[in-house]
Design an enzyme around this catalytic site. Sequence first.
Site, short mmCIF file in Angstrom:
data_model
loop_
_atom_site.label_atom_id
_atom_site.label_comp_id
_atom_site.label_asym_id
_atom_site.label_seq_id
_atom_site.Cartn_x
_atom_site.Cartn_y
_atom_site.Cartn_z
N PRO A 1 0.52 13.14 -2.85
CA PRO A 1 0.41 13.67 -1.49
C PRO A 1 -0.17 15.08 -1.36
O PRO A 1 0.50 16.01 -0.92
CB PRO A 1 1.84 13.61 -0.99
CG PRO A 1 2.67 13.75 -2.21
CD PRO A 1 1.90 13.08 -3.32
N CYS A 2 -1.43 15.25 -1.69
CA CYS A 2 -2.05 16.57 -1.54
C CYS A 2 -2.20 16.96 -0.07
O CYS A 2 -2.38 18.13 0.24
CB CYS A 2 -3.39 16.62 -2.25
SG CYS A 2 -4.60 15.45 -1.66
N HIS A 3 -2.11 16.00 0.84
CA HIS A 3 -2.22 16.31 2.26
C HIS A 3 -1.06 17.18 2.74
O HIS A 3 -1.13 17.79 3.78
CB HIS A 3 -2.28 15.03 3.09
CG HIS A 3 -1.04 14.21 2.99
ND1 HIS A 3 -0.86 13.29 1.97
CD2 HIS A 3 0.09 14.18 3.74
CE1 HIS A 3 0.33 12.72 2.12
NE2 HIS A 3 0.91 13.25 3.18
#
Length: 72
Positions: free
Chosen positions: A15-17
């Site tokens: 989950p780099c968002h």
Amino acid sequence: MGRVEASNPFPLLIPCHRVVRSDLSIGGYGYGKEVKMEIIQREERGCEESMELKVNDGELSLFPAEWVKQKG
């Protein structure tokens, strides 16, 4: 950090968002800021307070998604 996020082959699994700028503004995202904000809005987890997470010899600040959504 941006280079690591940009090379993420599995953006919804890793989950780099969830990474935002230090001023809590949304920052960039390979699929666009609108997509990033939409994903964050769909992930409301009920956190209401910030916290510090100890990482190696430092600390990582964690903030509620609501704060980022308000910043827009």
